[in-house]
Enzyme design. Sequence first.
Site, PDB file in Angstrom:
ATOM      1  N   LYS A  14     -11.314   4.619 -14.049  1.00 17.58           N
ATOM      2  CA  LYS A  14     -12.097   3.398 -13.836  1.00 17.58           C
ATOM      3  C   LYS A  14     -12.572   3.286 -12.382  1.00 17.58           C
ATOM      4  O   LYS A  14     -13.732   2.988 -12.122  1.00 17.58           O
ATOM      5  CB  LYS A  14     -11.276   2.156 -14.215  1.00 17.58           C
ATOM      6  CG  LYS A  14     -10.889   2.110 -15.686  1.00 17.58           C
ATOM      7  CD  LYS A  14     -10.221   0.800 -16.062  1.00 17.58           C
ATOM      8  CE  LYS A  14      -8.844   0.610 -15.434  1.00 17.58           C
ATOM      9  NZ  LYS A  14      -7.789   1.496 -15.991  1.00 17.58           N
ATOM     10  N   ARG A  89      -6.977  -7.645 -18.475  1.00 17.84           N
ATOM     11  CA  ARG A  89      -5.976  -6.756 -19.065  1.00 17.84           C
ATOM     12  C   ARG A  89      -5.212  -7.427 -20.197  1.00 17.84           C
ATOM     13  O   ARG A  89      -4.371  -6.774 -20.826  1.00 17.84           O
ATOM     14  CB  ARG A  89      -4.991  -6.305 -17.995  1.00 17.84           C
ATOM     15  CG  ARG A  89      -5.293  -4.917 -17.395  1.00 17.84           C
ATOM     16  CD  ARG A  89      -4.318  -4.689 -16.267  1.00 17.84           C
ATOM     17  NE  ARG A  89      -3.997  -3.344 -15.938  1.00 17.84           N
ATOM     18  CZ  ARG A  89      -4.484  -2.681 -14.877  1.00 17.84           C
ATOM     19  NH1 ARG A  89      -5.401  -3.230 -14.115  1.00 17.84           N
ATOM     20  NH2 ARG A  89      -4.059  -1.475 -14.592  1.00 17.84           N
ATOM     21  N   ARG A 128      -1.244  13.525  -9.659  1.00 19.54           N
ATOM     22  CA  ARG A 128      -1.985  12.968  -8.516  1.00 19.54           C
ATOM     23  C   ARG A 128      -1.133  12.990  -7.256  1.00 19.54           C
ATOM     24  O   ARG A 128       0.054  12.662  -7.291  1.00 19.54           O
ATOM     25  CB  ARG A 128      -2.402  11.537  -8.852  1.00 19.54           C
ATOM     26  CG  ARG A 128      -3.154  10.851  -7.719  1.00 19.54           C
ATOM     27  CD  ARG A 128      -3.958   9.676  -8.194  1.00 19.54           C
ATOM     28  NE  ARG A 128      -3.146   8.571  -8.690  1.00 19.54           N
ATOM     29  CZ  ARG A 128      -3.660   7.412  -9.087  1.00 19.54           C
ATOM     30  NH1 ARG A 128      -4.961   7.227  -9.062  1.00 19.54           N
ATOM     31  NH2 ARG A 128      -2.866   6.456  -9.537  1.00 19.54           N
ATOM     32  N   ARG A 161       2.407   8.591  -5.429  1.00 21.58           N
ATOM     33  CA  ARG A 161       2.555   7.121  -5.497  1.00 21.58           C
ATOM     34  C   ARG A 161       3.758   6.792  -6.364  1.00 21.58           C
ATOM     35  O   ARG A 161       3.934   7.403  -7.418  1.00 21.58           O
ATOM     36  CB  ARG A 161       1.305   6.523  -6.159  1.00 21.58           C
ATOM     37  CG  ARG A 161       0.480   5.647  -5.242  1.00 21.58           C
ATOM     38  CD  ARG A 161      -0.816   5.231  -5.893  1.00 21.58           C
ATOM     39  NE  ARG A 161      -0.654   4.379  -7.074  1.00 21.58           N
ATOM     40  CZ  ARG A 161      -1.654   3.746  -7.674  1.00 21.58           C
ATOM     41  NH1 ARG A 161      -2.881   3.867  -7.217  1.00 21.58           N
ATOM     42  NH2 ARG A 161      -1.445   3.006  -8.732  1.00 21.58           N
ATOM     43  N   ARG A 172       3.376   2.405 -17.925  1.00 24.68           N
ATOM     44  CA  ARG A 172       2.031   1.836 -17.747  1.00 24.68           C
ATOM     45  C   ARG A 172       1.181   2.077 -18.999  1.00 24.68           C
ATOM     46  O   ARG A 172       0.406   1.211 -19.398  1.00 24.68           O
ATOM     47  CB  ARG A 172       1.364   2.442 -16.505  1.00 24.68           C
ATOM     48  CG  ARG A 172       1.936   1.857 -15.203  1.00 24.68           C
ATOM     49  CD  ARG A 172       1.662   2.743 -14.011  1.00 24.68           C
ATOM     50  NE  ARG A 172       0.265   2.771 -13.634  1.00 24.68           N
ATOM     51  CZ  ARG A 172      -0.272   3.711 -12.838  1.00 24.68           C
ATOM     52  NH1 ARG A 172       0.479   4.684 -12.359  1.00 24.68           N
ATOM     53  NH2 ARG A 172      -1.545   3.660 -12.527  1.00 24.68           N
TER      54      ARG A 172
HETATM   55  P1  AMP Z   1      -4.642  -0.572 -11.140  1.00 24.44           P
HETATM   56  O1  AMP Z   1      -4.923  -0.194  -9.736  1.00 24.44           O
HETATM   57  O2  AMP Z   1      -5.803  -1.243 -11.822  1.00 24.44           O
HETATM   58  O3  AMP Z   1      -4.059   0.558 -11.952  1.00 24.44           O
HETATM   59  O4  AMP Z   1      -3.497  -1.704 -11.083  1.00 24.44           O
HETATM   60  C1  AMP Z   1      -2.230  -1.409 -10.523  1.00 24.44           C
HETATM   61  C2  AMP Z   1      -1.226  -2.466 -10.969  1.00 24.44           C
HETATM   62  O5  AMP Z   1      -1.659  -3.766 -10.543  1.00 24.44           O
HETATM   63  C3  AMP Z   1      -1.039  -2.600 -12.466  1.00 24.44           C
HETATM   64  O6  AMP Z   1      -0.104  -1.660 -12.971  1.00 24.44           O
HETATM   65  C4  AMP Z   1      -0.550  -4.045 -12.585  1.00 24.44           C
HETATM   66  O7  AMP Z   1       0.811  -4.148 -12.202  1.00 24.44           O
HETATM   67  C5  AMP Z   1      -1.371  -4.753 -11.522  1.00 24.44           C
HETATM   68  N1  AMP Z   1      -2.657  -5.287 -12.055  1.00 24.44           N
HETATM   69  C6  AMP Z   1      -3.916  -4.905 -11.699  1.00 24.44           C
HETATM   70  N2  AMP Z   1      -4.839  -5.600 -12.374  1.00 24.44           N
HETATM   71  C7  AMP Z   1      -4.164  -6.440 -13.197  1.00 24.44           C
HETATM   72  C8  AMP Z   1      -4.549  -7.403 -14.188  1.00 24.44           C
HETATM   73  N3  AMP Z   1      -5.849  -7.649 -14.471  1.00 24.44           N
HETATM   74  N4  AMP Z   1      -3.557  -8.077 -14.823  1.00 24.44           N
HETATM   75  C9  AMP Z   1      -2.264  -7.868 -14.560  1.00 24.44           C
HETATM   76  N5  AMP Z   1      -1.823  -6.961 -13.670  1.00 24.44           N
HETATM   77  C10 AMP Z   1      -2.765  -6.244 -12.980  1.00 24.44           C
END
Ligand code: AMP
Length: 214
Positions: A14, A89, A128, A161, A172
């Site tokens: 994304k 989400r 990664r 990470r 996840r």
């Molecule tokens: P991402 O960088 O989009 O993979 O997000 C990393 C982490 O941030 C996720 O695993 C969640 O813990 C949190 N997070 C990001 N966006 C959301 C969302 N829209 N709703 C809930 N948690 C989020």
Amino acid sequence: MKAIILLGAPGAGKGTLAEGVRSATGYIHVSTGDMLRAAIKGGTPTGLEAKAWMDKGELVPDDVILRLVSERLAQGQATDQYMFDGFPRTLEQARRLDDTLGRLGGHVDQVFLLEVPTPVIVSRLSGRRICKSCGAVYHVTNIPPTVEGVCDHCGGPLYQRPDDSEATVLNRLDVYLRQTASLIEFYDTKGLLVRINAGTTPQDATAELLSKLA
Ligand code: AMP
């Protein structure tokens, strides 16, 4: 106010696609993951609350996310075009996004579902590696550095990470299936869903998305 959404499992690409679309169009990239990481770095109360959930690979509570997004949209103009990455989400987030956009005279225009086979996702995330000094992103087999464990750009050490460890990656993905995948049907029913083959290269996936952007 126009809005498109990039939907897909963690590791679907994304963020990478958003960068390609942003540079080719006028869309403003809004990543809730990036906003949360910035809040953690800045030591804000939101960051402190979010960190514990993020480290486990769990979702941050809807109210926290909606507050961040509403504050961001309130700073914008009526003519802005937003591209959401990693948001919504949950169904609750999707419904409240509709309300928020509606109040601002906008709506969701298209939702791009980035489809990637699960084994490819697990390999992308668990392989990664990131440079501790400059943040450059590598992959142990797909994008290896010239010297193992050392950044090609700055010579810094590469690390994994914490939420890319195999156990957290699997959690996840499970969270995605349990809490986010229902959005596919939600947006398909509204006639907004557009499927993209994101198991290829970033260039091909970005080109496909741009060709389907209304
Ligand atoms: P991402 O960088 O989009 O993979 O997000 C990393 C982490 O941030 C996720 O695993 C969640 O813990 C949190 N997070 C990001 N966006 C959301 C969302 N829209 N709703 C809930 N948690 C989020």
